[in-house]
Design a protein around this motif. Structure first.
Motif, mmCIF file in Angstrom:
data_model
loop_
_atom_site.group_PDB
_atom_site.id
_atom_site.type_symbol
_atom_site.label_atom_id
_atom_site.label_comp_id
_atom_site.label_asym_id
_atom_site.label_seq_id
_atom_site.Cartn_x
_atom_site.Cartn_y
_atom_site.Cartn_z
ATOM 1 N N LYS A 529 10.185 -7.739 -2.338
ATOM 2 C CA LYS A 529 10.245 -9.194 -2.547
ATOM 3 C C LYS A 529 11.659 -9.632 -2.939
ATOM 4 O O LYS A 529 12.200 -10.602 -2.401
ATOM 5 C CB LYS A 529 9.259 -9.624 -3.642
ATOM 6 C CG LYS A 529 7.809 -9.635 -3.188
ATOM 7 C CD LYS A 529 6.935 -10.086 -4.358
ATOM 8 C CE LYS A 529 5.458 -9.839 -4.077
ATOM 9 N NZ LYS A 529 4.652 -10.049 -5.292
ATOM 10 N N VAL A 530 12.276 -8.897 -3.924
ATOM 11 C CA VAL A 530 13.611 -9.316 -4.380
ATOM 12 C C VAL A 530 14.674 -9.029 -3.311
ATOM 13 O O VAL A 530 15.648 -9.770 -3.177
ATOM 14 C CB VAL A 530 14.026 -8.671 -5.730
ATOM 15 C CG1 VAL A 530 13.124 -9.113 -6.850
ATOM 16 C CG2 VAL A 530 14.085 -7.162 -5.653
ATOM 17 N N LEU A 531 14.449 -7.982 -2.536
ATOM 18 C CA LEU A 531 15.399 -7.634 -1.472
ATOM 19 C C LEU A 531 15.535 -8.797 -0.488
ATOM 20 O O LEU A 531 16.653 -9.164 -0.078
ATOM 21 C CB LEU A 531 14.914 -6.382 -0.729
ATOM 22 C CG LEU A 531 15.786 -5.957 0.448
ATOM 23 C CD1 LEU A 531 16.893 -5.037 -0.029
ATOM 24 C CD2 LEU A 531 14.971 -5.242 1.510
ATOM 25 N N LEU A 532 14.387 -9.406 -0.132
ATOM 26 C CA LEU A 532 14.397 -10.481 0.865
ATOM 27 C C LEU A 532 14.993 -11.777 0.310
ATOM 28 O O LEU A 532 15.220 -12.731 1.053
ATOM 29 C CB LEU A 532 12.966 -10.734 1.394
ATOM 30 C CG LEU A 532 12.358 -9.561 2.177
ATOM 31 C CD1 LEU A 532 10.891 -9.796 2.481
ATOM 32 C CD2 LEU A 532 13.121 -9.289 3.477
ATOM 33 N N LYS A 533 15.257 -11.802 -1.018
ATOM 34 C CA LYS A 533 15.900 -12.988 -1.612
ATOM 35 C C LYS A 533 17.406 -12.766 -1.785
ATOM 36 O O LYS A 533 18.117 -13.642 -2.258
ATOM 37 C CB LYS A 533 15.286 -13.275 -3.000
ATOM 38 C CG LYS A 533 13.844 -13.726 -2.954
ATOM 39 C CD LYS A 533 13.333 -13.927 -4.375
ATOM 40 C CE LYS A 533 11.830 -14.176 -4.394
ATOM 41 N NZ LYS A 533 11.299 -14.134 -5.761
ATOM 42 N N SER A 534 17.879 -11.547 -1.448
ATOM 43 C CA SER A 534 19.301 -11.223 -1.664
ATOM 44 C C SER A 534 20.091 -11.393 -0.362
ATOM 45 O O SER A 534 19.520 -11.587 0.718
ATOM 46 C CB SER A 534 19.446 -9.772 -2.131
ATOM 47 O OG SER A 534 18.659 -9.540 -3.260
ATOM 48 N N THR A 535 21.442 -11.294 -0.496
ATOM 49 C CA THR A 535 22.317 -11.253 0.699
ATOM 50 C C THR A 535 23.185 -10.007 0.603
ATOM 51 O O THR A 535 23.496 -9.548 -0.509
ATOM 52 C CB THR A 535 23.208 -12.508 0.784
ATOM 53 O OG1 THR A 535 23.902 -12.647 -0.451
ATOM 54 C CG2 THR A 535 22.385 -13.749 1.071
ATOM 55 N N PHE A 536 23.597 -9.477 1.786
ATOM 56 C CA PHE A 536 24.319 -8.197 1.793
ATOM 57 C C PHE A 536 25.519 -8.237 2.730
ATOM 58 O O PHE A 536 25.477 -8.871 3.797
ATOM 59 C CB PHE A 536 23.376 -7.083 2.306
ATOM 60 C CG PHE A 536 22.200 -6.832 1.408
ATOM 61 C CD1 PHE A 536 22.240 -5.823 0.452
ATOM 62 C CD2 PHE A 536 21.045 -7.604 1.516
ATOM 63 C CE1 PHE A 536 21.156 -5.592 -0.370
ATOM 64 C CE2 PHE A 536 19.958 -7.376 0.691
ATOM 65 C CZ PHE A 536 20.013 -6.369 -0.259
ATOM 66 N N SER A 537 26.554 -7.536 2.263
ATOM 67 C CA SER A 537 27.660 -7.236 3.184
ATOM 68 C C SER A 537 27.388 -5.840 3.722
ATOM 69 O O SER A 537 26.406 -5.217 3.327
ATOM 70 C CB SER A 537 28.987 -7.253 2.408
ATOM 71 O OG SER A 537 28.943 -6.230 1.407
ATOM 72 N N ARG A 538 28.237 -5.331 4.621
ATOM 73 C CA ARG A 538 28.053 -3.971 5.160
ATOM 74 C C ARG A 538 28.031 -2.962 4.008
ATOM 75 O O ARG A 538 27.178 -2.088 3.935
ATOM 76 C CB ARG A 538 29.187 -3.685 6.156
ATOM 77 C CG ARG A 538 29.360 -2.209 6.543
ATOM 78 C CD ARG A 538 28.458 -1.833 7.700
ATOM 79 N NE ARG A 538 28.721 -0.490 8.178
ATOM 80 C CZ ARG A 538 28.272 0.621 7.631
ATOM 81 N NH1 ARG A 538 27.521 0.581 6.556
ATOM 82 N NH2 ARG A 538 28.540 1.796 8.159
ATOM 83 N N LEU A 539 28.977 -3.077 3.057
ATOM 84 C CA LEU A 539 29.040 -2.157 1.914
ATOM 85 C C LEU A 539 27.883 -2.401 0.940
ATOM 86 O O LEU A 539 27.406 -1.480 0.289
ATOM 87 C CB LEU A 539 30.375 -2.290 1.179
ATOM 88 C CG LEU A 539 31.575 -1.659 1.900
ATOM 89 C CD1 LEU A 539 32.871 -2.032 1.203
ATOM 90 C CD2 LEU A 539 31.431 -0.138 1.950
ATOM 91 N N GLY A 540 27.441 -3.654 0.869
ATOM 92 C CA GLY A 540 26.273 -3.991 0.023
ATOM 93 C C GLY A 540 25.034 -3.258 0.541
ATOM 94 O O GLY A 540 24.222 -2.771 -0.249
ATOM 95 N N GLY A 541 24.923 -3.180 1.863
ATOM 96 C CA GLY A 541 23.804 -2.452 2.485
ATOM 97 C C GLY A 541 23.872 -0.979 2.135
ATOM 98 O O GLY A 541 22.859 -0.334 1.845
ATOM 99 N N LEU A 542 25.110 -0.440 2.150
ATOM 100 C CA LEU A 542 25.316 0.975 1.812
ATOM 101 C C LEU A 542 24.956 1.218 0.338
ATOM 102 O O LEU A 542 24.333 2.226 -0.005
ATOM 103 C CB LEU A 542 26.782 1.345 2.079
ATOM 104 C CG LEU A 542 27.134 2.829 1.982
ATOM 105 C CD1 LEU A 542 26.328 3.643 2.975
ATOM 106 C CD2 LEU A 542 28.637 3.027 2.243
ATOM 107 N N GLN A 543 25.371 0.234 -0.511
ATOM 108 C CA GLN A 543 25.064 0.327 -1.949
ATOM 109 C C GLN A 543 23.529 0.352 -2.166
ATOM 110 O O GLN A 543 23.011 1.170 -2.914
ATOM 111 C CB GLN A 543 25.677 -0.884 -2.690
ATOM 112 C CG GLN A 543 25.296 -1.026 -4.163
ATOM 113 C CD GLN A 543 25.781 0.147 -5.027
ATOM 114 O OE1 GLN A 543 26.706 0.879 -4.655
ATOM 115 N NE2 GLN A 543 25.144 0.351 -6.164
ATOM 116 N N PHE A 544 22.814 -0.539 -1.455
ATOM 117 C CA PHE A 544 21.345 -0.575 -1.600
ATOM 118 C C PHE A 544 20.720 0.753 -1.142
ATOM 119 O O PHE A 544 19.798 1.257 -1.769
ATOM 120 C CB PHE A 544 20.741 -1.746 -0.805
ATOM 121 C CG PHE A 544 19.241 -1.724 -0.805
ATOM 122 C CD1 PHE A 544 18.518 -1.934 -1.984
ATOM 123 C CD2 PHE A 544 18.524 -1.437 0.362
ATOM 124 C CE1 PHE A 544 17.125 -1.871 -1.988
ATOM 125 C CE2 PHE A 544 17.135 -1.369 0.345
ATOM 126 C CZ PHE A 544 16.433 -1.592 -0.830
#
Length: 625
Positions: A529-544
């Motif tokens: 649920k919280v994932l779908l409320k967030s925004t990501f950069s390429r590195l943000g995706g890697l961090q997740f």
């Protein structure tokens, strides 16, 4: 003719009987032919003398037998008993001999009953003295049968034992009636039954203390067991005697004899009296079980360091004791009745107690109170499953439970009780009893779900929501910083660890495992649920992706459940958030998916792709998924 006269003069009754027996065995047509010859007159005179000698010998043998019987002279009794069949008096001989044996049995039984009345109540066997008296009676009759069966078979032929035992059984019934009447009077059996019945019908009635019933219930089951043992012995003896006697007989004769035997054993006063006693016993045993279970629940206590309170052990000990006692009665109907009563007791009354315990666990003032309340209620539930041996591993099948109890019953069945019909009866009752574990398990699941949603969810949800306060729209510098100082997942794992340690201390391993399973499902749903409320950069995706791997690695260590399945959707979302360009998804989708089974729909894939700030919405829309 001369031989008969000489033997009678010399009082050699055996020899005289042998001559008469030869005469009686002659073919009537041969005698008739002889009478029509030249010496017909002489033969007629001799025949008349033989008939007179026969009548005289019959009178002498009967009188001599009666005299020997009055004097209790066993050798003489047996001597004349052996002569009766030679004179064709099989029934009379057996009847008279039975009368003699019955007197012996009656005298001994009377003696034993007098001893009972003089028994000191502090005596070690005082509590089962009436069962012992019946045992002595049955053993006495069994000894009589064993001792005299060879004589009957030798002199009267096979198939005649039934007649002897039929007479003995009448005496047995007479003596059993005396013993049971004394038992009812001395043990106050009917009054106690009446009192039990009243208190079961009206709660206001004066209750009888269950402890008082304990010895009397034990004695009744012992009395019935001994009766069943005796009746089985009689059945075996008569059956094997009939088998020899009927080896050449027609099927109708065999069936007729079987009917005689069944009628003798099923309708004898012994069977009817015991049935009546057991009928009262079942009601009293049910009362004993109910009242003792209620007492165990009322006296429920909890010791520090124990996962469950005293009630669980006590209740299952009581139920097993009552079923065990019914089993010891050797009566299939009695056993089945008690299994059914136990099933009802566990299924409705005890389940109600457990349900109320669970309900009490919820309205708590502080989280700790609440957690303790529910935890102990859930533990009690689980331990109940284990105690009942319905569920020793937490997920054992009801078939196994049935088998464990059937092994006890098999002893009874192997002794020849009721055959296949009885086996099917017990099987059916045990199936119902084993099915109670499913109801317990449902209640346990209910408690765990409640524990999860009211104790774990309020704690875990805010920790997961902190994910939103950590930006995943990051560049190289923040990515390196996150690597050095983790912003969310490590703290989340520490919090989980602390919470689960509290639960681990208060829960049994199986429940703890189930609870962690529920918790991991909850984490997966909330994190999505919280994932779908967030925004990501390429590195943000890697961090997740790194955060998710750490979380999965931790959760794998705390539960035996497979975690990967629960986190499959999140893992696929992490894969999407790690793509370099939008069209790269096609390398993993459809025919290119290989062994991967996608848990996300095409719409959800687009939704996740849209969380990447560097992916253009036109490119996402153009995708053919």
């Amino acid at each position: 003719m001369d031989g008969v006269q000489t033997a009678l003069r010399n009082e050699d009754y055996e020899q005289a009987a042998a001559h008469i027996h030869r005469y009686l065995s002659l073919d009537k047509s041969v005698i008739e032919l002889s009478r029509q010859g030249k010496e017909g007159g002489i033969i007629d005179a001799n025949l008349k003398l033989l008939q007179e000698a026969e009548q005289r010998l019959k009178t002498i043998v009967t009188e001599k037998f009666d005299t020997a019987m009055k004097q209790g002279d066993l050798p003489q009794v047996e001597r004349f008993f052996k002569i009766f069949p030679l004179l064709g008096l099989h029934e009379e001989g057996l009847s008279k001999f039975s009368e003699y044996l019955c007197k012996q049995v009656a005298n001994k039984a009377e003696e034993n009953l007098q001893l009972v009345m003089g028994t000191d109540m502090s005596d070690r066997r005082a509590a089962v003295i009436f069962a012992d008296t019946l045992t002595l009676l049955f053993e006495g009759i069994a000894r009589v049968v064993e001792t005299h069966q060879p004589i009957v078979e030798t002199y009267y032929g096979p198939g005649r034992l039934y007649t002897l035992i039929k007479h003995l059984q009448v005496e047995c019934d007479r003596q059993v009636e005396k013993v049971v009447d004394k038992f009812i009077k001395e043990r106050d059996y009917h009054r106690q039954f009446q009192q039990v019945q009243n208190s079961m019908m009206r709660s206001s009635a004066e209750k009888i203390e269950p402890r008082e019933l304990d010895p009397i219930l034990t004695e009744v089951t012992l009395m019935n067991a001994r009766s069943e043992l005796y009746l089985r012995f009689i059945r075996r003896r008569i059956t094997s005697d009939f088998e020899v006697g009927d080896s050449m007989a027609a099927e109708e004769v065999k069936q007729e004899h079987q009917k005689y035997l069944d009628k003798l054993l099923n309708n004898c006063l012994l069977s009817c009296t015991m049935q009546e006693l057991i009928g009262y016993y079942i009601t009293m045993e049910e009362y004993f079980m109910r009242e003792t279970v209620n007492k165990a629940v009322a006296m429920d206590s909890y010791e520090k360091g124990q996962l469950t309170s005293s009630m669980v052990d006590d209740v299952f000990y009581i139920v097993k004791k009552c079923i065990g006692r019914a089993l010891s009665s050797s009566s299939i109907d009695c056993l089945c009745a008690m299994i059914n009563h136990s099933t009802t007791e566990l299924e409705s009354d005890f389940r109600e107690v457990l349900y109320n315990k669970l309900k009490q666990g919820f309205p708590a003032t502080t989280f700790q109170d609440f957690q303790r309340g529910v935890t102990s209620a859930v533990n009690i539930m689980h331990s109940s499953l284990q105690q009942g041996k319905f569920d020793t591993k937490g997920i054992e099948s009801t078939d196994e439970a049935k088998q464990s109890f059937l092994s006890d019953c098999s002893k009874l069945l192997s002794q020849g009780f009721g055959g296949e019909q009885a086996q099917a009866k017990i099987d059916s009752c045990l199936s119902d009893m084993a099915a109670v574990s499913n109801k317990f398990r449902d209640l346990l699941q209910e408690g765990l779900n409640e524990l999860n949603s009211t104790a774990i969810k309020p704690q875990v949800k805010p920790w997961i929501n902190l994910f939103l306060s950590v930006s995943h729209n990051i560049e190289e510098e923040e990515f390196s910083d996150y690597e050095a100082n983790d912003p969310w997942v490590q703290q989340f794992i520490v919090n989980l660890e602390q919470q689960m340690t509290e639960f681990k201390a208060g829960l049994s391993p199986v429940i703890y495992d189930t609870l962690t399973g529920l918790m991991t499902s909850l984490i997966a749903i909330e994190l999505e649920k919280v994932l779908l409320k967030s925004t990501f950069s390429r590195l943000g995706g890697l961090q997740f992706d790194k955060e998710l791997r750490s979380l999965i690695a931790y959760l794998t260590t705390v539960t035996t459940w497979t975690i990967r399945d629960k986190f499959a959707r999140l893992s696929q979302m992490a894969t999407i958030l790690n793509l370099e360009r939008v069209t790269e998804i096609l390398d993993y989708w459809g025919p290119n998916s290989g062994p991967l089974t996608w848990r996300l729909t095409p719409a959800e894939v687009r939704q996740v792709l849209a969380l990447r700030i560097d992916f253009r919405s036109e490119d996402i829309k153009r995708l053919r998924l």
